[in-house]
Design an enzyme around this catalytic site. Structure first.
Site, PDB file in Angstrom:
ATOM      1  N   LYS A  95     -50.734   3.270 -10.379  1.00 51.15           N
ATOM      2  CA  LYS A  95     -49.333   2.891 -10.534  1.00 51.15           C
ATOM      3  C   LYS A  95     -48.711   2.673  -9.156  1.00 51.15           C
ATOM      4  CE  LYS A  95     -45.208   4.034 -13.217  1.00 51.15           C
ATOM      5  NZ  LYS A  95     -44.499   5.032 -14.030  1.00 51.15           N
ATOM      6  N   CYS A 193     -42.529  -6.941 -10.221  1.00 48.55           N
ATOM      7  CA  CYS A 193     -41.838  -6.099 -11.198  1.00 48.55           C
ATOM      8  C   CYS A 193     -40.486  -6.741 -11.510  1.00 48.55           C
ATOM      9  CB  CYS A 193     -41.652  -4.689 -10.650  1.00 48.55           C
ATOM     10  SG  CYS A 193     -40.848  -3.566 -11.819  1.00 48.55           S
ATOM     11  N   LYS A 231     -49.704  -9.655  -6.555  1.00 47.59           N
ATOM     12  CA  LYS A 231     -49.441  -9.715  -7.989  1.00 47.59           C
ATOM     13  C   LYS A 231     -48.212 -10.573  -8.243  1.00 47.59           C
ATOM     14  CE  LYS A 231     -49.328  -6.752 -12.094  1.00 47.59           C
ATOM     15  NZ  LYS A 231     -49.371  -5.338 -12.562  1.00 47.59           N
TER      16      LYS A 231
END
Length: 429
Positions: A95, A193, A231
């Site tokens: 995480k 995110c 990402k």
């Protein structure tokens, strides 16, 4: 199966500097790893011809299979990451961590689900999952200690740290240095995110701004001595643009997609949004099976860009989005992905899902006589084109069919010997 011993060549801090040649491929800068991206060679394995080989080597990292725990709750602490290794996952991405976990405050409930059929039905299959969860709220020191412990206990398994920081070069450099000291094998940078702390230029706030992304990637890749994956966020018009910038700025790979900004729904009894926290909610990230087609489209776009502009032997692509079966994974690999990440799928089905994924992927490979991942990686990418080209292809096909039109053109063409077949050639049903 190939040996899992990790032989990674590191060449020290990366010197930045790509040159983009508009007439050809991007020219690579010095690499942090000395391996190409390929499926592992099983030429010395006597059983190689009878059993598909799932092992892959990606940016110098050897994995027993292409299935990777995606960053999120399934990689939130030592206990669950150890479980993932024990169950047989190819790699684990922890995480996301940052320097100051005290700023990270999660709420509960923080998930909401969408089921097939009427929204809110408790009977339908779960097809969508929304979260408003932030990055790790555990102290960085605790996470680093557990990274080190995992690498000591599983030295031949691949552990990847996911990191995210504010718009601060010194903070990024400190975080990278501290994470690398634990012995992690690679770094995935969370530029994607979709919720939480965008005002601090974190997560998708960076991934949606190519100029900002280029600057931050420059900081990261000047400091990092292990492979770096960026990402990508799907919450952008053309995902290939930030992916290109990340690779040009020194990243060895890209991962896509992170979750899609969403509102799960409104409870029609209470008139409150879900997930509901003290009567209120906030938009969050959407995942699970419903996002799979969107993820395939984004990965296809990135893969086509990489194939045309970069040396695919030196860069990697990790596919993410709605993977619950081996077939789902095969689709990403057919589009060019080297690895496939799973996060929500583990939350729904458990860590044992990897066994099912491996078995089903092997079944797919046997069906087509594939012996390695590389045998079919990117095989379907060639069949994507423009709508204009589709029209031209169909028009040409119609012309060819007309040229070889079935049936008789005139009564004089009937023959006695072929009468039955000639009759059938003009039947429509």
């Amino acid at each position: 199966m190939a040996s899992l011993s990790m032989t990674q060549i590191r060449t020290g801090n990366l010197a930045t500097g790509f040159s983009l040649n508009c007439g050809g491929k991007v020219q690579a800068r010095p690499c942090r790893v000395g391996f190409k991206v390929f499926a592992s060679d099983n030429s010395n394995n006597n059983n190689a011809s009878s059993e598909p080989d799932l092992s892959v080597t990606v940016n110098g990292l050897k994995m027993p299979n292409p299935f990777v725990i995606g960053s999120g709750p399934p990689g939130t602490n030592y206990t669950v990451m150890k479980r993932a290794f024990d169950e047989g996952w190819g790699a684990v991405i922890a995480k996301t961590v940052s320097l100051d976990a005290a700023k990270v405050i999660n709420v509960t409930p923080r998930y909401a689900r969408l089921r097939a059929g009427a929204n809110g039905s408790a009977l339908g299959q779960i097809i969508g999952w929304e979260n408003i969860e932030l990055i790790s709220d555990r102290p960085l020191e605790t996470m680093l200690k557990e990274f080190k412990q995992l690498k000591e206990e599983y030295p031949d398994r691949i552990l990847i740290a996911s990191i995210m920081e504010e718009y601060n070069k010194v903070a990024w450099e400190e975080l990278i240095d501290r994470v690398e000291q634990t012995g992690v094998d690679a770094i995935e940078v969370n530029f994607s995110c979709p919720h939480g702390m965008p005002e601090r230029k974190m997560g998708a706030a960076v991934g949606q701004d190519c100029a900002l992304l280029e600057e931050v990637c420059g900081w990261i890749n000047s400091k990092a001595t292990v492979p770096v994956w960026a990402k990508m966020t799907p919450n952008i018009t053309d995902i290939s643009q930030p992916a290109r910038v990340a690779l040009q700025s020194g990243c060895e790979g890209v991962a896509a997609i992170n979750t899609i900004m969403s509102v799960m729904g409104i409870n029609l009894n209470t008139l409150r949004p879900e997930p509901c926290v003290e009567g209120y909610s906030t938009p969050g990230g959407y995942s699970a099976r419903a996002v799979h087609p969107i993820a395939l489209g984004k990965v296809m776009s990135i893969a086509k860009m990489m194939k045309s502009e970069f040396d695919m032997d030196k860069y990697s692509l990790s596919g993410i989005g709605g993977v619950e079966t081996g077939g789902d994974a095969a689709e990403f690999i057919l589009l060019g992905a080297n690895t496939v990440q799973v996060c929500t799928g583990v939350m729904m089905h458990g860590y044992g899902l990897v066994t099912k994924l491996c078995d089903e992927l092997k079944d797919f490979m046997r069906k087509h006589n594939f012996t390695s991942i590389e045998d079919f990686r990117g095989a379907s990418l060639q069949y994507f084109t423009t709508h204009t080209d589709l029209v031209q292809r169909q028009q040409e096909a119609i012309r060819q069919r007309k040229a070889t039109k079935k049936g008789l053109q005139s009564d004089k063409d009937w023959t006695g010997d072929g009468f039955v077949k000639e009759s059938e050639s003009m039947v429509s049903n």
